[in-house]
Motif scaffolding. Sequence first.
Motif, PDB file in Angstrom:
ATOM      1  N   LYS A   1      11.220  -6.947 -11.731  1.00 27.77           N
ATOM      2  CA  LYS A   1      10.969  -5.539 -12.080  1.00 27.77           C
ATOM      3  C   LYS A   1       9.509  -5.324 -12.447  1.00 27.77           C
ATOM      4  CE  LYS A   1      11.343  -4.059 -16.140  1.00 27.77           C
ATOM      5  NZ  LYS A   1      10.518  -3.535 -17.271  1.00 27.77           N
ATOM      6  N   GLU A   2       8.964  -6.206 -13.254  1.00 33.98           N
ATOM      7  CA  GLU A   2       7.576  -6.061 -13.675  1.00 33.98           C
ATOM      8  C   GLU A   2       6.621  -6.263 -12.494  1.00 33.98           C
ATOM      9  OE1 GLU A   2       6.150  -5.151 -16.782  1.00 33.98           O
ATOM     10  OE2 GLU A   2       8.199  -4.455 -16.977  1.00 33.98           O
ATOM     11  N   GLN A   3       6.937  -7.171 -11.592  1.00 31.65           N
ATOM     12  CA  GLN A   3       6.076  -7.389 -10.428  1.00 31.65           C
ATOM     13  C   GLN A   3       6.115  -6.187  -9.485  1.00 31.65           C
ATOM     14  OE1 GLN A   3       3.979  -9.719 -10.322  1.00 31.65           O
ATOM     15  NE2 GLN A   3       3.210  -9.647  -8.249  1.00 31.65           N
ATOM     16  N   LEU A   4       7.269  -5.556  -9.343  1.00 35.05           N
ATOM     17  CA  LEU A   4       7.355  -4.337  -8.538  1.00 35.05           C
ATOM     18  C   LEU A   4       6.483  -3.248  -9.154  1.00 35.05           C
ATOM     19  CD1 LEU A   4       8.531  -2.704  -6.197  1.00 35.05           C
ATOM     20  CD2 LEU A   4      10.456  -2.122  -7.706  1.00 35.05           C
ATOM     21  N   ARG A   5       6.509  -3.118 -10.460  1.00 35.88           N
ATOM     22  CA  ARG A   5       5.659  -2.133 -11.132  1.00 35.88           C
ATOM     23  C   ARG A   5       4.192  -2.439 -10.861  1.00 35.88           C
ATOM     24  NH1 ARG A   5       5.150  -1.919 -15.944  1.00 35.88           N
ATOM     25  NH2 ARG A   5       4.859   0.295 -16.158  1.00 35.88           N
ATOM     26  N   THR A   6       3.833  -3.717 -10.909  1.00 33.00           N
ATOM     27  CA  THR A   6       2.459  -4.125 -10.626  1.00 33.00           C
ATOM     28  C   THR A   6       2.079  -3.759  -9.200  1.00 33.00           C
ATOM     29  OG1 THR A   6       2.593  -5.929 -12.225  1.00 33.00           O
ATOM     30  CG2 THR A   6       0.878  -6.103 -10.538  1.00 33.00           C
ATOM     31  N   LEU A   7       2.980  -4.016  -8.270  1.00 29.91           N
ATOM     32  CA  LEU A   7       2.729  -3.697  -6.863  1.00 29.91           C
ATOM     33  C   LEU A   7       2.436  -2.209  -6.687  1.00 29.91           C
ATOM     34  CD1 LEU A   7       2.767  -4.404  -3.805  1.00 29.91           C
ATOM     35  CD2 LEU A   7       5.213  -3.956  -3.870  1.00 29.91           C
ATOM     36  N   LEU A   8       3.227  -1.376  -7.313  1.00 32.29           N
ATOM     37  CA  LEU A   8       3.065   0.069  -7.146  1.00 32.29           C
ATOM     38  C   LEU A   8       1.817   0.615  -7.837  1.00 32.29           C
ATOM     39  CD1 LEU A   8       6.802   1.136  -7.490  1.00 32.29           C
ATOM     40  CD2 LEU A   8       5.455   0.853  -5.391  1.00 32.29           C
ATOM     41  N   ARG A   9       1.210  -0.188  -8.714  1.00 30.80           N
ATOM     42  CA  ARG A   9      -0.016   0.238  -9.393  1.00 30.80           C
ATOM     43  C   ARG A   9      -1.279  -0.350  -8.772  1.00 30.80           C
ATOM     44  NH1 ARG A   9       2.679  -1.554 -14.050  1.00 30.80           N
ATOM     45  NH2 ARG A   9       1.124  -3.185 -14.188  1.00 30.80           N
ATOM     46  N   THR A  10      -1.145  -1.178  -7.754  1.00 26.02           N
ATOM     47  CA  THR A  10      -2.337  -1.791  -7.183  1.00 26.02           C
ATOM     48  C   THR A  10      -3.245  -0.725  -6.591  1.00 26.02           C
ATOM     49  OG1 THR A  10      -1.221  -2.184  -5.083  1.00 26.02           O
ATOM     50  CG2 THR A  10      -1.255  -4.007  -6.658  1.00 26.02           C
ATOM     51  N   GLY A  11      -4.523  -1.049  -6.501  1.00 25.17           N
ATOM     52  CA  GLY A  11      -5.488  -0.061  -6.040  1.00 25.17           C
ATOM     53  C   GLY A  11      -6.033  -0.317  -4.656  1.00 25.17           C
ATOM     54  N   SER A  12      -5.605  -1.409  -4.032  1.00 23.17           N
ATOM     55  CA  SER A  12      -6.092  -1.705  -2.687  1.00 23.17           C
ATOM     56  C   SER A  12      -4.998  -2.414  -1.893  1.00 23.17           C
ATOM     57  CB  SER A  12      -7.334  -2.608  -2.734  1.00 23.17           C
ATOM     58  OG  SER A  12      -6.974  -3.923  -3.115  1.00 23.17           O
ATOM     59  N   LEU A  13      -5.108  -2.315  -0.578  1.00 22.94           N
ATOM     60  CA  LEU A  13      -4.120  -2.974   0.275  1.00 22.94           C
ATOM     61  C   LEU A  13      -4.220  -4.489   0.166  1.00 22.94           C
ATOM     62  CD1 LEU A  13      -4.207  -0.701   3.445  1.00 22.94           C
ATOM     63  CD2 LEU A  13      -2.558  -0.699   1.551  1.00 22.94           C
ATOM     64  N   GLU A  14      -5.424  -5.003  -0.041  1.00 20.75           N
ATOM     65  CA  GLU A  14      -5.593  -6.444  -0.193  1.00 20.75           C
ATOM     66  C   GLU A  14      -4.862  -6.934  -1.442  1.00 20.75           C
ATOM     67  OE1 GLU A  14      -8.309  -4.292   0.082  1.00 20.75           O
ATOM     68  OE2 GLU A  14      -8.517  -4.601   2.240  1.00 20.75           O
TER      69      GLU A  14
ATOM     70  N   VAL B   1       0.766   3.892   1.909  1.00 15.86           N
ATOM     71  CA  VAL B   1       0.197   5.235   1.775  1.00 15.86           C
ATOM     72  C   VAL B   1       0.021   5.576   0.295  1.00 15.86           C
ATOM     73  CG1 VAL B   1       0.629   7.699   2.135  1.00 15.86           C
ATOM     74  CG2 VAL B   1       1.062   6.065   3.989  1.00 15.86           C
ATOM     75  N   LEU B   2       1.017   5.261  -0.523  1.00 11.39           N
ATOM     76  CA  LEU B   2       0.915   5.485  -1.962  1.00 11.39           C
ATOM     77  C   LEU B   2      -0.286   4.736  -2.538  1.00 11.39           C
ATOM     78  CD1 LEU B   2       1.990   6.299  -4.819  1.00 11.39           C
ATOM     79  CD2 LEU B   2       3.290   4.172  -4.742  1.00 11.39           C
ATOM     80  N   ILE B   3      -0.445   3.492  -2.140  1.00 12.38           N
ATOM     81  CA  ILE B   3      -1.534   2.673  -2.685  1.00 12.38           C
ATOM     82  C   ILE B   3      -2.892   3.233  -2.286  1.00 12.38           C
ATOM     83  CG2 ILE B   3      -2.624   0.386  -2.511  1.00 12.38           C
ATOM     84  CD1 ILE B   3       0.347  -0.682  -2.287  1.00 12.38           C
ATOM     85  N   VAL B   4      -3.022   3.641  -1.040  1.00 13.92           N
ATOM     86  CA  VAL B   4      -4.311   4.126  -0.542  1.00 13.92           C
ATOM     87  C   VAL B   4      -4.635   5.517  -1.062  1.00 13.92           C
ATOM     88  CG1 VAL B   4      -5.570   4.797   1.546  1.00 13.92           C
ATOM     89  CG2 VAL B   4      -4.273   2.670   1.511  1.00 13.92           C
ATOM     90  N   THR B   5      -3.646   6.401  -1.060  1.00 19.41           N
ATOM     91  CA  THR B   5      -3.915   7.800  -1.378  1.00 19.41           C
ATOM     92  C   THR B   5      -3.484   8.220  -2.782  1.00 19.41           C
ATOM     93  OG1 THR B   5      -1.774   8.613  -0.609  1.00 19.41           O
ATOM     94  CG2 THR B   5      -3.548   8.406   1.048  1.00 19.41           C
ATOM     95  N   GLY B   6      -2.532   7.508  -3.347  1.00 15.36           N
ATOM     96  CA  GLY B   6      -1.968   7.924  -4.630  1.00 15.36           C
ATOM     97  C   GLY B   6      -1.001   9.084  -4.477  1.00 15.36           C
ATOM     98  N   ALA B   7      -0.775   9.520  -3.226  1.00 16.20           N
ATOM     99  CA  ALA B   7       0.101  10.666  -2.965  1.00 16.20           C
ATOM    100  C   ALA B   7       1.564  10.228  -2.976  1.00 16.20           C
ATOM    101  CB  ALA B   7      -0.243  11.288  -1.618  1.00 16.20           C
TER     102      ALA B   7
END
Length: 115
Positions: free
Chosen positions: A36-49, A86-92
């Motif tokens: 669960k915590e790693q999924l949260r981390t994934l969704l907060r990342t700021g770059s595709l890398e 798309v979420l990671i790149v745009t935040g949309a």
Amino acid sequence: MLRAGETLSARGRDRIKNVFDIDDPTGALQAAWNVKEQLRTLLRTGSLEAADTVKRWLQELVGIAAQPETNPLWRTVCRWWNEIEVLIVTGATTAKVEANNTVLTPTQNRTISAI
């Protein structure tokens, strides 16, 4: 267990550590928490890398957890990966639309159904 790890107070961190140490002899609960915590981390990342690295670690944690709840979660992440990127790149997100959909009144629902 539902609260974000970084928002836990020192007392909350101690409590969850005690739960894992004392009440989770198989480690299943802690494994699910880690996913669960790693999924949260994934969704907060700021770059595709960064997302790619975090996604690989999520896959590893899902494999370690090997639970009926975590395996479908991994499949969902994979199925929705393009949208997550798309979420990671745009935040949309579509969160605002989804929130509006949950507050429709019964009258509005009937009107929409009639259309």
